[in-house]
Design a protein around this motif. Structure first.
Motif, PDB file in Angstrom:
ATOM      1  N   ASN A 398       0.831  -1.216   0.000  1.00  0.00           N
ATOM      2  CA  ASN A 398       0.000   0.000   0.000  1.00  0.00           C
ATOM      3  C   ASN A 398       0.859   1.256   0.000  1.00  0.00           C
ATOM      4  O   ASN A 398       0.592   2.218  -0.720  1.00  0.00           O
ATOM      5  N   PHE A 399       1.913   1.241   0.837  1.00  0.00           N
ATOM      6  CA  PHE A 399       2.811   2.392   0.943  1.00  0.00           C
ATOM      7  C   PHE A 399       3.502   2.651  -0.398  1.00  0.00           C
ATOM      8  O   PHE A 399       3.604   3.796  -0.850  1.00  0.00           O
ATOM      9  N   HIS A 401       2.491   2.001  -3.272  1.00  0.00           N
ATOM     10  CA  HIS A 401       1.543   2.470  -4.298  1.00  0.00           C
ATOM     11  C   HIS A 401       1.521   3.986  -4.408  1.00  0.00           C
ATOM     12  O   HIS A 401       1.162   4.526  -5.454  1.00  0.00           O
ATOM     13  N   MET A 402       1.914   4.673  -3.327  1.00  0.00           N
ATOM     14  CA  MET A 402       1.949   6.137  -3.372  1.00  0.00           C
ATOM     15  C   MET A 402       2.894   6.615  -4.478  1.00  0.00           C
ATOM     16  O   MET A 402       2.785   7.715  -4.977  1.00  0.00           O
ATOM     17  N   VAL A 483       9.516   9.499  -1.255  1.00  0.00           N
ATOM     18  CA  VAL A 483       8.113   9.311  -1.649  1.00  0.00           C
ATOM     19  C   VAL A 483       7.691  10.381  -2.658  1.00  0.00           C
ATOM     20  O   VAL A 483       7.089  10.074  -3.695  1.00  0.00           O
ATOM     21  N   ALA A 487       6.643   9.707  -6.533  1.00  0.00           N
ATOM     22  CA  ALA A 487       5.312  10.053  -7.041  1.00  0.00           C
ATOM     23  C   ALA A 487       5.430  10.982  -8.252  1.00  0.00           C
ATOM     24  O   ALA A 487       4.738  10.811  -9.261  1.00  0.00           O
TER      25      ALA A 487
END
Lengths: 678, 36
Positions: A398-399, A401-402, A483, A487
């Protein structure tokens, strides 16, 4: 084709061959193939890459009763269709190199899945033996496998084994000798395509007969064509006359669902083998893996466990690794430097400086980081060998996916806390090229032990009792930068592409100390080689630049260069000395401290801390630490990025990206610190 | 289906093997009972 047809393979003795008998280990991932390879070869192995590929190639040798055998560990593959480089390498090696014996390693606790590759290997002309590995795991899961029954059903030798405990090695040696001496005659029972496509397969075979280039077997090529194998299709298109190819192509178009028929035929064959040789546990019995996974892959508790493991790794690093590193630095490198100073007292100044400052101060201090590396290598090896790393990837999905990535990218990034070099190499586990390149681009933002060592030295100097908070803040800043960059890059360069996340979760098993020991040995050796070659060479270049043209540091080329780039440093509140320290961290991050020591005089142990505190403002110090954390990757990492991306464009983009991030973050933090009165 | 908490990746068991699957990938898979 006959029903479940048998093909007799009479294995010829190898004594007429000039080279030593050659064995090839094949198997799916997570079946203990590498453990067996390590058990057989020990240190008699060589690790490299397959020509033109970024896939690891391991070769070695072992002897039985004085007879030497060569062995190649083929890449882990699920099948032999040309879907990945690993699959192409495996089948091309078997077909072209024609090893004397192919050994298929299968997982006894999951025979149904493992036998799919055997269904393909058995159809090739090479002699085959099957190792029924992980018998202990199967027993632990309540599964009973009967090797003799499986041997009778397959028609090739089957050797039960627990490679992690070296159980079954004697039987293996005996079987290998028997097969290669020609005492064993195999009668493999081959899988066949589902009945509704058999006529089509025969028709294709008729068309291609006489046109198949060696070393490919004609029946195998016909099957691969029907399966839709891109490489074989391309090969046959160029080898067949136009009218023949047209006929084959028409058949392939009419039967584009043939892959299902082929797979069903194989699974039918596998089903027969499993029904004959495996007794499953009674329904309702919960295996050890399922019990552990209730916690390890739970969306909340899984993260807690992972955080605990990460905490333990850092605790081990800072409570054991860092003090040992400090001891090596002061006692060993410091001691040798002192001795060298005494021995070279009568020698010209430049020779003494070359040995003490260049060789020992540069490459010598980098070698002291080995204990920290060993802790990381050991913990990662242990977690990987026992099957936990796949769980870590799962809970981090999930992390990730950022950033448009998925759980698999977490594994190499995690390695980056130890060293960015294995981290970049570790991206090979990611199947999708965009996801792999994106992971490579952001991996150098993970703070490695070398950068943390610089912070561990400088943070207490500048911030005293608040050093711990500053250090954690810097790690948090690096993670945020990672992050945000991920992204942004995903959106700008990879246009928001998302790669598929499909990953096998292996069963937990007892780790093998030999496998972990070898992993530590190989990686440590590689690190020491790097320290003794590239890092040493760069350290000497930096030393030369600090000595030339006349031996006075203040007039040296290094200082002149520092002053030339000082205007850029000024944006971040850094003077020319801090700027030079940053630049010299390119060969190895630890050089930043060594450079400051050189630039601020010859008494770095006692006076450097005080000198630095009195020279630089808190804002400049904070900015320097921020830039150090985010600065361009070290030389070794850049070299590995070039090797793995096979592109200078991507490599330079990576360097430019980190340069921009570090300058931007440094300038931002500096001006913010000034604004709040620091 | 071995694990599905409603969000994030899920775990399925295929022929005795546990496989982690992204939610997007899982949405594209249709499972049919075999005729045999």
């Amino acid at each position: 084709m006959s029903d479940c047809h048998s093909t007799s393979v009479s294995l010829q003795p190898v004594i007429t061959r000039e080279r030593m008998p050659l064995l090839a280990l094949a198997g799916q991932p997570n079946v203990g193939k590498s453990t067996l390879f390590n058990s057989l070869t020990g240190l008699n192995q060589h690790v490299g890459n397959w020509p033109g590929k970024t896939v690891e190639r391991r070769e070695g040798s072992f002897s039985i009763n004085g007879q030497e055998y060569g062995i190649v560990d083929l890449p882990g593959t699920y099948s032999l269709t040309a879907n990945s480089p690993e699959e192409v390498i495996t089948r091309e090696y078997i077909l072209r190199e024609q090893p004397d014996l192919v050994i298929a390693v299968v997982n006894a606790s999951n025979l149904e899945r493992s036998l799919y590759l055997v269904a393909e290997l058995i159809s090739l002309s090479a002699p085959l033996a099957v190792i029924l590995n992980m018998m202990d795991v199967a027993k632990g899961e309540g599964i009973r496998v009967e090797p003799e029954v499986l041997e009778a059903a397959l028609g090739v030798p089957v050797i039960p084994m627990t490679a992690t405990r070296s159980n079954g090695l004697q039987d293996f040696y005996h079987a290998v000798q028997g097969i290669l001496d020609g005492r064993h005659v195999s009668t493999p029972r081959l899988p066949e395509i589902r009945a509704d496509h058999r006529a089509t397969l025969d028709e294709i075979l008729d068309h291609i007969r006489g046109y198949v280039p060696p070393p490919y077997p004609e029946s195998w090529v016909a099957l691969k064509l029907l399966e839709g194998d891109t490489e074989i299709t391309r090969t046959m298109q160029s080898n067949l006359p136009a009218e023949k190819w047209e006929a084959v192509y028409t058949l392939l178009r009419q039967h584009d669902d043939a892959l299902l028929a082929i797979a069903s035929g194989r699974y039918e064959w596998i089903g027969r083998m499993v029904r004959a040789a495996v007794v499953h546990p009674r329904i309702g019995q919960i295996s050890l893996t399922k019990q552990l996974d209730r916690w390890a892959v739970h969306p909340f508790w899984g993260l807690v466990i992972l955080a605990g493991i990460l905490g333990l790794v850092f605790w081990l690093t800072f409570t054991i690794g860092t003090p040992v590193q400090g001891w090596l630095d002061t006692q060993i490198v410091g001691g040798i430097s002192g001795l060298a100073n005494q021995l070279l007292a009568g020698a010209p100044f430049w020779i003494r400086s070359l040995i003490v400052d260049g060789v020992l101060g540069g490459a010598g201090s980098v070698v002291t980081f080995l204990p920290i590396m060993i802790i990381f290598f050991a913990v990662f090896g242990l977690l990987e060998d026992m099957g936990y790393m796949a769980r870590a990837a799962f809970v981090m999905d999930n992390f990730m996916h950022m950033m448009g990535l998925h759980g698999k990218s977490f594994l190499p990034l995690f390695l980056g806390f130890g060293c960015n070099v294995p981290s970049i190499l570790g991206t090979r586990v990611i199947d999708s090229k965009p996801a792999r390149f994106l992971t490579i681009l952001i991996a150098p933002l993970v703070p490695c032990t070398a950068r943390m060592a610089v912070v561990a030295f400088l943070a207490p100097v500048f911030f005293g009792s608040k050093a711990l908070f500053v250090s954690w803040g810097l790690i948090l800043l690096s993670m945020t930068a990672l992050v945000l960059s991920g992204a942004l890059l995903n959106k700008l360069i990879f246009k928001g592409q998302r790669s598929a996340f499909i990953m096998e979760m292996p069963l937990y098993h007892v780790p093998n100390s030999r496998t972990i020991g070898l992993l530590i040995w190989q990686r440590s050796l590689s690190f020491l080689k790097k320290a003794g070659t590239t890092i040493l060479a760069m350290a000497l270049v930096i030393w030369a630049l600090s000595m030339l043209p006349n031996g006075d540091l203040n007039q040296s080329y290094l200082v002149q260069f520092g002053k030339w780039v000082e205007p850029v440093g000024r944006w971040m509140g850094l003077d020319w000395r801090l700027t030079v320290a940053l630049i010299t961290s390119f060969p190895a991050k630890e050089n930043a401290v060594a450079t400051l020591g050189v630039l601020f005089g010859s008494n770095p142990e006692a006076g450097l801390a005080q000198t630095l505190t009195s020279t630089f403002s808190t804002a400049s110090a904070l900015s320097f630490l921020v830039v150090t954390m985010l600065f361009i990757p070290c030389m070794a990492t850049v070299a590995v990025i070039r090797q793995e991306t096979n592109s200078w464009g991507w490599t330079l983009l990576n360097v430019a990206l980190l340069l921009a991030i570090s300058i931007g973050a440094g300038a931002g933090v500096y001006h913010l610190a000034l604004a709040v009165g620091l | 289906m071995t694990q599905n908490y409603g969000r994030g990746p899920l775990i399925v068991t295929v022929r005795g093997t546990c496989v982690a699957l992204g939610r997007g990938e899982a949405a594209k898979i249709v499972v049919e009972r075999s005729a045999g």
